[in-house]
Scaffold this motif. Structure first.
Motif, short mmCIF file in Angstrom:
data_model
loop_
_atom_site.label_atom_id
_atom_site.label_comp_id
_atom_site.label_asym_id
_atom_site.label_seq_id
_atom_site.Cartn_x
_atom_site.Cartn_y
_atom_site.Cartn_z
N THR A 271 0.83 -1.20 0.00
CA THR A 271 0.00 0.00 0.00
C THR A 271 0.86 1.25 0.00
N ASP A 272 2.09 1.07 0.42
CA ASP A 272 2.99 2.22 0.41
C ASP A 272 3.48 2.45 -1.01
N ALA A 273 3.73 3.69 -1.29
CA ALA A 273 4.44 4.00 -2.53
C ALA A 273 5.87 3.51 -2.35
N PHE A 274 6.43 2.97 -3.42
CA PHE A 274 7.73 2.33 -3.29
C PHE A 274 8.53 2.58 -4.56
N LEU A 275 9.81 2.90 -4.38
CA LEU A 275 10.68 3.00 -5.55
C LEU A 275 12.07 2.57 -5.14
N SER A 276 12.87 2.22 -6.12
CA SER A 276 14.27 1.93 -5.82
C SER A 276 15.13 2.59 -6.87
N MET A 277 16.35 2.91 -6.42
CA MET A 277 17.28 3.60 -7.31
C MET A 277 18.63 2.90 -7.21
N ASP A 278 19.42 2.99 -8.25
CA ASP A 278 20.78 2.48 -8.14
C ASP A 278 21.64 3.58 -7.51
N ARG A 279 22.92 3.32 -7.40
CA ARG A 279 23.78 4.26 -6.68
C ARG A 279 23.99 5.56 -7.45
N ASP A 280 23.62 5.54 -8.71
CA ASP A 280 23.73 6.78 -9.49
C ASP A 280 22.38 7.50 -9.55
N TRP A 281 21.49 7.09 -8.68
CA TRP A 281 20.15 7.70 -8.56
C TRP A 281 19.28 7.43 -9.78
#
Lengths: 980, 134
Positions: free
Chosen positions: A512-522
């Protein structure tokens, strides 16, 4: 020799020999050239039909033509040398031998590339010339040797000649440096001729410092008897160049044999008895044997046991064949290794020039091994084909089945005969065949093809990984090989993995939460749909792009800083942020991991708002005089108001995180109340409970608590609010009520006792009076009984009056219970009582000792204290033991608790305490029969003591005396019992 | 009708004896001022002299009437059928009447003062006892 006869047979072999062989016709044109010409001169077949002389350096052509002419004219071979031109323009020095075989038109020129040798010889000649210049005395080595041949002295000329420093040889034996083949002869000369004054040692090869062998010519002078020398003088000269020349001459003479030696690896002659009579020198190179090691031996001695039978059979079946081959056999080389030899035998027994079998052998080990490898790999392939679980099929270019492996056959449940020469479409499912045929056509283009396909055969669905490979021979497609690997399970597993991945995806999406992931270079690596909505961007557009650029946020933004912090520290970072777009509060959690960070956004708007509400509530709660505690769902304090602190002494800081009960409850808190509290708390409903708590100072604190559970919208319990009323005042009222009840009870008991007294002690004399009054009228006045009865009547009425007086006294004591107490000095009152009873005491001869300190005083009523002393002493006198002097001891002391103890003991008749029991102090209870008494004294004493909040105990023994112990509050410490 | 009077009050003893005599009781009357004395005498004369009637006061110092009755329990077999015990008390308490029922030897509770009617009831009961066989 026999070569001529076998020419054709051997021609092919010669073609591969390193020797240059040129057949020149009478016109000087090349008719045939050997393979070596191609290698050495770089030209071969294209030269056929051109003049032989064209091969040769223009400067040498005249000489070559002359030599050839000579060779045609004479019987034996003609040797000559020429420079030839190689294809790359270089010069190759060739040593030729030309001869005209008898009855042949062609001149045979055999050439050897001696370029390297010539160069070496030229170098040698140059070296020799140099040596001759530098050599002092025309010899290369001058040395002194002792009798054993060890060097005693070596002249300096050895250094330019052989490369040794003289001192390197001193002490060593000269024979150590001589070639193994020559050393025996040299030693023999040494031994034979050693005693002669001068002798020559046959030429031997001497090892130079660089490892070369140099032929040395040596003369020796025996100077053993010369006292100045006592040694052999040895003078040696390097004659290598001469020896080479001699050897070459010898070789030229033996050329014919040399041709054979170069053409085959080994050429041998064998007698009819089957032993070697001649072995060519090349055997050493080929097999490592010296020719003489084989002479006289049978070839069969060297053949591998496994090959021996075949070789012997071939030998036995030779008959009179002029030429026959022996099956290839392994021959043991000098180093023990087995070499495959290809052997051709020629029967030359009838040739008077030879009279033997000729054996031409060639080392074919490499070829054999290759063939074996080929056979092995074919075998391997066959095994793979036959035993592999992978389905395999060979088809010709038209698609007909050439072969099919057992796995495929078993899959089809068919035999090989059923499928051979048929098209797969004949036996594969009809709906599957078009696909198969299409794929087959594709592969016919010459490209390998790999694909996956699912086929349903006999009701079972299987998935195959298929590879089709075109079989190309010389650029032409001759067939197609197809393998099919059953990957049904793997495909199922893959399918499962896909499903699980999809499921995981759904899980991530369903967070239910908004979720994102990024690599180390954003760069954005994942964004769920909630995240898309929150950030108002789409995953499809933004994946792989820099999030900060997408959001238009720089390094100064809070998001960026927090993400950077998570990456830098490796710790989860959590913070609250307000989303302007969404008008919502978000709790942002940044989790760093190896590849970057993942970020969860939870909507905490509600929480933030409830926090606000809580704060407002707090304001209200702060204003109330009741204690308010707010706890979380687990009962841990989140907040207390000021009234709580005022009531309990505990501040918010001290309470936060604590369970209120564990802080406030104390030793006298009823376990039952705590249990009730816990039970009701578990019911998750509002409830009230009254419980004893303790302030921080340790004082008791009665709380009436209202506990209200707070639920969120989802119905989850999130908090408790406890509103607590300090009810110490009410508890005090309750306590005083209890005291009143106790007093009422006492009064009631007193009334019961009064009833008893009325029924027994007051009625007894009245009943007697009634009886006597009834009796008297029937009596004659003259009868003495009349007077007695009348007297009894009077006594009875008197008794009734006494009881009524006692009752009055008793009730008056009770009434005076609440009269303000005075300070009563014990010693003074005691002495007063004793003085008042002095007469009866003295009358019976009693002794009274008083040990009461003057400073001891009680809070109470003087009359009561007097009554206590008076009645106790009166009893002592009354119930004294007749047979001994009465002793009374009155003592008073301050005890540890601050109270006073009054001890009153006598040595009187005592009473049976066990018998009297609890009735000792009861009104009108009497324990003595002989003495008169109403049984009111002890009752009064106890009433007086208890009115002053004291206690009284008695111990007694029949005929042993009695002791009363009275505890009273001292005036100083006495206080009214207070409600704690 | 041999009668024992047990009472610590001399006036009570005097009055009871006079009333019995007035009612015509001529047989011997023994007076005991304490229950202990009565118990001792009684237990030592169980075979030779069992009274037909005992008039027992309750409220006495040392051993009271109830205690006397308790102490008499071991001799109940020798007394039952031969001896009527009457509690003679000034108490009007109903609890005393109720308690008397615990003792089979007690025939009745008589409230003081003893009247001539009361003596007639006692005598009647004693004579019935006397006239009955065995």
């Amino acid at each position: 020799m026999g070569i001529r006869a076998d020419f054709r047979l051997l021609a092919n072999i010669l073609d591969h020999a390193p020797v240059l062989i040129c057949a020149v016709d009478p016109h000087g044109q090349l008719q045939r050239v050997s393979g070596a010409c191609r290698h050495v001169l770089g030209r071969g077949d294209e030269r056929v039909g051109q003049p032989f002389a064209d091969l040769v350096h223009p400067d040498d052509r005249a000489n070559v033509l002359a030599a050839c002419a000579r060779a045609r004219a004479q019987d034996g071979p003609v040797q000559f040398e020429s420079r030839c031109l190689s294809a790359d323009g270089g010069e190759v020095v060739v040593e030729w031998s030309a001869f005209q075989p008898p009855a042949e038109a062609l001149l045979l020129c055999l050439g050897r590339d001696v370029t390297a040798q010539r160069q070496a010889a030229r170098h040698a000649r140059e070296q020799e010339a140099y040596n001759q210049v530098v050599t002092e005395h025309g010899f290369d080595m001058m040395a002194l040797l002792n009798e054993e041949g060890r060097y005693l002295y070596v002249g300096g000329s050895i250094t330019p000649a052989l490369g040794y420093q003289p001192e390197e040889l001193i002490g060593r034996s000269a024979f150590d440096f001589i070639h193994p083949n020559d050393v025996a002869a040299a030693q023999a000369s040494w031994v034979e001729l050693g005693s002669q004054p001068a002798f020559t040692v046959s030429d031997f090869r001497f090892r130079a410092a660089n490892g070369d062998w140099r032929w040395m010519e040596t003369s020796v002078n025996n100077q053993l008897l010369n006292p100045n020398i006592r040694a052999y003088t040895v003078i040696s000269r390097d004659v290598t160049a001469q020896c080479e020349a001699i050897r070459r001459a010898y070789e030229q003479k033996e050329l014919y044999r040399a041709v054979a030696e170069h053409s085959f690896d080994i050429v041998m002659l064998m007698s009819t008895e089957g032993v070697y009579t001649y072995v060519g020198g090349s055997v050493q190179k080929a097999l490592g044997y010296q020719p003489e090691q084989l002479l006289g031996h049978s070839p069969f001695e060297f053949i591998h046991p496994e090959d021996l039978a075949a070789a012997q059979a071939a030998w036995a079946e030779r008959g009179t064949l002029p030429v026959f081959s022996v099956p290839d056999c392994r021959f043991r080389a000098a180093n023990g290794a087995w070499r495959w030899m290809e052997t051709t035998i020629g029967n030359q027994l009838l040739n008077p020039a030879i009279g033997a079998f000729t054996l031409c052998s060639r080392d074919v080990t490499e070829k054999k091994n290759r063939a074996l490898e080929l056979a092995t790999s074919e075998q391997r392939f066959r095994l793979l084909f036959e035993h592999n679980q992978t389905l395999a099929i060979f088809q010709d270019a038209e698609g007909r089945v050439l072969d099919m492996n057992p796995a495929y056959l078993s899959f089809l449940k068919m035999t090989k005969e059923q499928v051979l020469q048929r098209h797969p479409s004949d036996f594969l499912p009809s709906d599957f065949s078009p696909q198969v045929e299409e794929r087959f056509r594709e592969v016919l283009s010459g490209q390998s093809l790999s694909y996956q396909t699912t086929v349903k055969y006999e009701g079972v669905e299987r998935t195959f990984a298929v590879t089709k490979t075109p079989l190309m021979v010389n650029g032409q497609l001759i067939g197609v090989s197809t393998t099919g690997n059953n990957i049904t399970e793997m495909a199922a597993a893959q399918h499962l993995v896909q499903q699980q991945t999809a499921r995981l995806h759904r899980v991530v999406e369903s967070i239910t939460d908004a979720f994102l992931s990024m690599d180390r270079d954003w760069n954005l690596t994942y964004l769920n749909s909630k995240g898309e909505r929150l950030l108002r961007i789409r995953q499809a557009d933004t994946l792989g792009k820099n999030l900060w650029e997408i959001l238009g946020q720089g390094a100064e933004s809070l998001y960026y800083q927090k993400c950077q912090e998570a990456l830098d520290t490796g710790q989860t970072v959590q913070y609250d942020a307000f989303s302007e777009q969404e008008k919502r509060w978000l709790e942002v959690k940044v989790y760093p991991f190896a590849e970057g960070v993942s970020i969860f956004f939870s909507d905490i708007t509600q929480r933030v708002e409830s926090d606000k509400q809580l704060k407002m509530l707090s304001l209200v709660a702060q204003g109330t005089i009741n204690s308010v505690v707010i706890t979380d769902a687990y009962g841990r304090t989140e907040w207390v108001n000021e009234s709580f602190t005022r009531d309990t002494g505990y501040t918010l800081a001290e309470m936060r995180g604590q369970k209120p009960g564990s802080v406030l409850q104390g030793p006298e808190t009823e376990p039952a109340a705590i249990q009730l509290f816990e039970e009701r708390l578990a019911s998750r409903k509002q409830f009230s409970v009254t419980i004893l708590n303790y302030k921080k100072s340790g004082q008791k604190l009665w709380f009436m608590m209202d506990i209200i559970p707070i639920f969120n919208d989802a119905g989850e319990l999130i908090q408790y609010i406890a509103i607590q009323q300090n009810i110490n005042f009410r508890k005090e009222v309750e306590a005083s009520q209890a005291k009143m009840t106790e007093e009422l009870y006492q009064h009631n008991r007193a009334l019961q006792q009064f009833t008893y007294i009325i029924s027994h002690n007051l009625r007894a004399p009245l009943a007697n009076a009634l009886g006597l009054a009834a009796l008297l009228p029937n009596l004659d006045r003259q009868n003495p009984v009349f007077d007695t009865s009348l007297a009894h009547l009077r006594d009875s009425m008197g008794q009734a009056d006494t009881v009524l007086q006692d009752l009055n006294l008793m009730l008056s004591i009770r009434d005076q219970q609440h009269v303000q107490p005075d300070r009563v000095t014990l010693a003074e009152v005691c002495r007063q009582a004793v003085a008042d009873l002095e007469a009866p005491a003295q009358q019976c001869g009693g002794l009274v000792s008083i040990n009461v300190p003057n400073d001891l005083a009680v809070r109470g009523n003087r009359a009561y204290v007097y009554s206590i002393f008076y009645n106790l002493l009166s009893n002592s006198i009354k119930y004294r033991a007749e047979h001994r002097q009465l002793r009374v001891e009155i003592a008073c002391f301050r005890n540890e608790g601050g109270g006073l103890s009054l001890s009153f003991s006598d040595n009187g008749s005592g009473f049976d305490l066990a018998k009297a029991g609890s009735e000792v102090f009861q009104l009108y209870k009497r324990f003595h029969v002989k003495q008169k008494g109403r049984g009111i004294g002890l009752y009064l004493i106890k009433a007086h003591v208890e009115t002053m909040d004291g206690t009284i105990e008695v111990t007694s023994e029949v005929d042993g005396g009695t002791r009363f112990l009275i505890q009273l509050d001292s005036f100083e410490s006495a206080s009214y019992p207070s409600i704690a | 009708m041999l009668t024992y009077l047990i009472d610590d009050d001399p006036v009570s003893l005097f009055l009871a004896e006079q009333v019995l005599r007035q009612a015509g009781v001529a047989s011997p009357i023994r007076q005991f001022a304490t229950a202990e004395a009565a118990l001792q005498f009684l237990s030592s004369h169980l075979t030779t002299e069992v009274p037909h009637v005992i008039l027992l006061d309750l409220n006495m110092p040392a051993m009271n009437g109830w205690e006397f009755l308790e102490a008499l329990r071991p001799h109940a077999a020798a007394l039952v059928g031969h001896c009527h015990i009457y509690i003679l008390t000034s108490s009007l308490s109903l609890s005393d009447t109720a308690r008397a029922k615990d003792f089979a030897l007690v025939s009745d509770v008589i409230h003081k003062p003893l009247s001539e009617d009361g003596v007639q009831g006692i005598r009647h009961a004693a004579e019935q006892l006397h006239s009955s066989p065995g």
